[in-house]
Design an enzyme around this catalytic site. Structure first.
Site, PDB file in Angstrom:
ATOM      1  N   HIS A 181       0.833  -1.206   0.000  1.00 46.69           N
ATOM      2  CA  HIS A 181       0.000   0.000   0.000  1.00 46.69           C
ATOM      3  C   HIS A 181       0.874   1.266   0.000  1.00 46.69           C
ATOM      4  O   HIS A 181       0.719   2.141  -0.863  1.00 46.69           O
ATOM      5  CB  HIS A 181      -0.912  -0.021   1.237  1.00 46.69           C
ATOM      6  N   GLU A 182       1.801   1.344   0.947  1.00 44.94           N
ATOM      7  CA  GLU A 182       2.666   2.525   1.011  1.00 44.94           C
ATOM      8  C   GLU A 182       3.539   2.607  -0.242  1.00 44.94           C
ATOM      9  O   GLU A 182       3.811   3.691  -0.751  1.00 44.94           O
ATOM     10  CB  GLU A 182       3.526   2.516   2.274  1.00 44.94           C
ATOM     11  N   HIS A 209       1.593   4.379  -2.888  1.00 44.12           N
ATOM     12  CA  HIS A 209       1.657   5.838  -2.686  1.00 44.12           C
ATOM     13  C   HIS A 209       3.014   6.379  -3.164  1.00 44.12           C
ATOM     14  O   HIS A 209       3.093   7.411  -3.829  1.00 44.12           O
ATOM     15  CB  HIS A 209       1.514   6.167  -1.199  1.00 44.12           C
ATOM     16  N   GLU A 241      -4.856   7.690  -3.139  1.00 43.98           N
ATOM     17  CA  GLU A 241      -5.305   6.415  -2.587  1.00 43.98           C
ATOM     18  C   GLU A 241      -5.574   5.404  -3.706  1.00 43.98           C
ATOM     19  O   GLU A 241      -5.428   4.192  -3.493  1.00 43.98           O
ATOM     20  CB  GLU A 241      -6.564   6.640  -1.732  1.00 43.98           C
TER      21      GLU A 241
END
Lengths: 499, 499
Positions: free
Chosen positions: A262-263, A266, A292
């Site tokens: 997830h990070e 980003h 997101e």
């Protein structure tokens, strides 16, 4: 002449960015390496720099420059877009009185401490008067900022420029009409096996696996690094220094894996912005929702796909011998367990949106005045019962679980759902444009997808609005159907539902 | 009324400190954790914050406030001292024209790159024109700042407030008269054994030993941390966040040990300043010389003493089995090897001062105009031959070894020698005040000494000048005899010289 003005504008924005990125460095250090007793002065240092950055951003000189540039006509298309975006932001932040900014900062600082105490004590009444004050200030803020249809739109715009509650109402009506039923269909089926996830996983091996996954995604370690932090986040000091953090819990490998991906998602967005656009709107992410979309696309559409684990499960098994007997398919299913739960951040990718819908309905009610802050626990419990079918056991696992409102962040939550919905729509297009996308991923090659994201999304920064970008990519504005199609195909298969 | 003004003054200084400590965080990160490609934007961010800090420090508002406070008479003694020190600094930095500051910054930035290139190429001629320009600007600076006797004094004052070249001339005359001969006496004796130092030492074990030594000194890890950096340094973001860095070379354990103790000494000073004096002169170190007295005292007077290794050698042996056969006395002697060498940073604690004396003589000549920048290699070689008896093999190991001049730091070097000389004088007094100091150290108890330093030096910050502090502690101004007595006693014993 205009070019000279434009250079001045670029130089001023670059300086403001230097200060705000410096603040980001101070934050990053505070979350990673700061010694215990250094925290108090650090908070003061961050406040001082924030004040300086704010003064620079609302300076009359900058305002005059922006107006002059905006009225001139010797700029290129992209230059015009930059100036227009900057002017819009300038007009927005200068609408807020200095009094309001100071009052909000003091109120939220107290509210944050009260929230912390209330959560520890599992007692919303400690937080209630602070929440009331925050809501009252945010309602005033909406009036200062102005809006066409609904005061909530004025607040939403800070996180998701151009988004409207009328549109969110439609999206969440779709969620209610389609996703609630679909989750109930799943609930009627046998649960997937996931007991092998509840083991102990060596921390160093977890760290190494996380680094491998980031590297495979194309995260550039010459332009970033990973460190340990209590609450994982991504931060950037330029497109050439974008850092991720992770948390490692021996008892919860899932946490590390999907937080890392997830990070990483980003971070790939930030690394994909053009360094030459440093400080300019063209060098900044469009909105929280689009940001997101990048993290969710990697986390869910990619990182929870069968193909992804076909590529990566042998690496995981090599690092964790206790997984030797588990097969790839079983692991794939386990990481897609769907089950209503109390805590938003621990929920699966389907029920997640019920958590957001509930927060959205509450926020809108608070801002329009139809909900009173003191009644939140009852409303919360009632909505969790109604959408998720579960009884909230206490305020800590209920209305007090998230920090956002104590910070004054009202209008932020919907961007999480927008992110997933955009991700589904973008991913569907990527799969069309790259016919063998699934095969590439199954072979551990993520760079085709990254190149597609770079080309279609990352490079533009704010040169397009979220809606413009979405239309440019997929031919239509955000459409919940993409998410629902993705969900039905994936979970229908996993849970053996008839199509 | 005056108290309200004083509060304003404190608030302004606190804000300036917030910015300058933020710059220090950016630097620290740049030297420890920054990814390769992040460096360029970081340099720009540091430049922007430096510009902001400078504007704040020269602001007319601050100047007016300082003049008003300085003329008033309702302040306490310590408040008066703070204001007087701030005013002195303000008057000093506002004497430099903005043109000069910008010109110097551009010139030294180019000079630094040229120095780097010249050092790589072992060719001073690449650096010579830049050095000439730097010297010319520093001569202009001395005129802007003003001086009574010698232009060098104007520059020296930036690093060692109140120090004069007339005084340094006397000190270095003593060095020449006494230390040169003493080192020759040592050279005539058999060299101490030190071959066991030239082994491989496990890096992790080195790190652990360094942490032990810092902890034993009383370095507070709740108010700091150690990290790895290519060039060890100490930095502080408040008295509650003082960080050290170290470098670990498997082939050179000495490097880690005494660099660690040295930086630890600097850090103890900063941790010993009072946090309530944040931003004020009373919360800042007196001068580079006094700072260096703290690092040198720990590094040499303590860390190269027999007692210190009586306390610590068994720990070192436990970590490095290859040292099992070495005895404490042999190790003590080996770490006090005296031998003329080319590189200042690698020299022993006696010949070190010849390196400084040479730089001081050259700097003074450059600033008064009796030496031309182009002639430095010849002058350098001649002085190394004369004071150290060695032939400089090339420019890299000679005139190009130090970065200081390329930064425009002229007047800085003498503070290194001042540090050692102050250290000897302070340590002699500590040994008088704590009769069993040596026994305490031999027992591994360093906290008695630390308490003495806290009480006599650290707590005051700039409430005393270097000379006032020295008189307050030892009853007289800096006196080279203390260093010479220390040297004769210690090295006379080690090398078996007749007293």
């Amino acid at each position: 002449m205009s070019n000279k003005l434009y250079d001045q504008y670029k130089a001023q924005l670059s300086k403001i960015s230097d200060v705000s990125h410096s603040i980001a460095v101070l934050h990053w250090d505070k979350e990673t390496y700061i010694p215990k007793k250094g925290i108090q002065r650090r908070a003061q240092q961050i406040a001082t720099l924030s004040g300086i950055a704010h003064e620079m951003a609302i300076s009359k000189d900058l305002g005059n420059l922006l107006v002059q540039l905006n009225e001139g006509n010797s700029l290129t298309e992209n230059e015009k877009k930059n100036v227009a975006q900057s002017l819009k932001l300038y007009q927005k932040i200068t609408k807020l009185s200095k009094d309001h900014v100071i009052k909000l900062s003091k109120t939220t600082s107290k509210a944050f401490h009260a929230w912390h105490k209330a959560k520890e004590a599992e007692d919303y009444s400690i937080f209630a008067p602070h929440m009331k004050e925050v809501v009252s200030l945010k309602r005033e803020e909406a009036e200062m900022l102005g809006y066409d249809d609904h005061p909530y739109d004025a607040l939403l715009d800070a996180y998701e420029a151009g988004e409207k509650s009328a549109n969110l109402d439609k999206l969440f009506a779709d969620v209610k009409a389609q996703l609630v039923d679909f989750v109930q269909e799943i609930a009627a089926k046998d649960q997937v096996a996931h007991d092998f996830m509840d083991q102990s996983f060596d921390k160093d091996a977890q760290w190494d696996l996380g680094i491998d996954l980031l590297q495979q995604m194309g995260y550039d370690f010459d332009k970033g690094r990973q460190d340990i932090a209590p609450h994982p986040f991504t931060t950037n000091f330029s497109a050439d220094d974008v850092r991720v953090t992770t948390r490692i819990d021996e008892k919860n490998i899932a946490n590390m894996i999907w937080s890392c991906i997830h990070e990483g998602g980003h971070a790939l967005y930030e690394q994909g912005l053009l360094n030459e656009n440093y400080g300019l709107p063209a060098g900044s992410a469009i909105s929280l929702g689009i940001h997101e979309s990048q993290s969710r696309l990697w986390e869910n559409n990619v990182g929870r796909s069968r193909a992804y684990w076909q590529a990566n499960f042998s690496n995981l098994q090599a690092r964790f011998p206790q997984m030797a007997e588990v097969d790839t398919e079983a692991f794939y299913k386990a990481c897609n367990l769907v089950k209503p739960s109390f805590i938003r951040t621990e929920s699966d990718e389907l029920t997640y949106h019920f958590h957001i819908m509930i927060r959205y309905e509450i926020e809108k009610g608070l801002i329009e005045g139809s909900i009173d802050a003191k009644d939140l626990p009852e409303i919360w419990a009632q909505k969790y019962k109604s959408y998720l079918g579960i009884e909230v056991p206490n305020h800590k696992m209920g209305v007090l679980q998230d920090v956002h409102w104590s910070h004054g962040s009202i209008g932020y939550f919907p961007t999480y759902s927008l992110g997933s919905f955009y991700a589904a729509q973008f991913y569907a297009q990527a799969a069309k444009d790259i016919p063998d996308l699934e095969e590439q991923i199954a072979a551990g090659n993520m760079l085709g997808l990254l190149a597609w994201l770079r080309e279609n999304i990352h490079q533009y920064g704010q040169l397009y609005t979220a809606e413009e970008l979405c239309v440019k990519i997929s031919g239509e504005p955000l459409n919940f159907q993409y998410f629902m199609d993705y969900a039905r195909a994936k979970y229908g298969d996993i849970y053996g539902l008839s199509a």
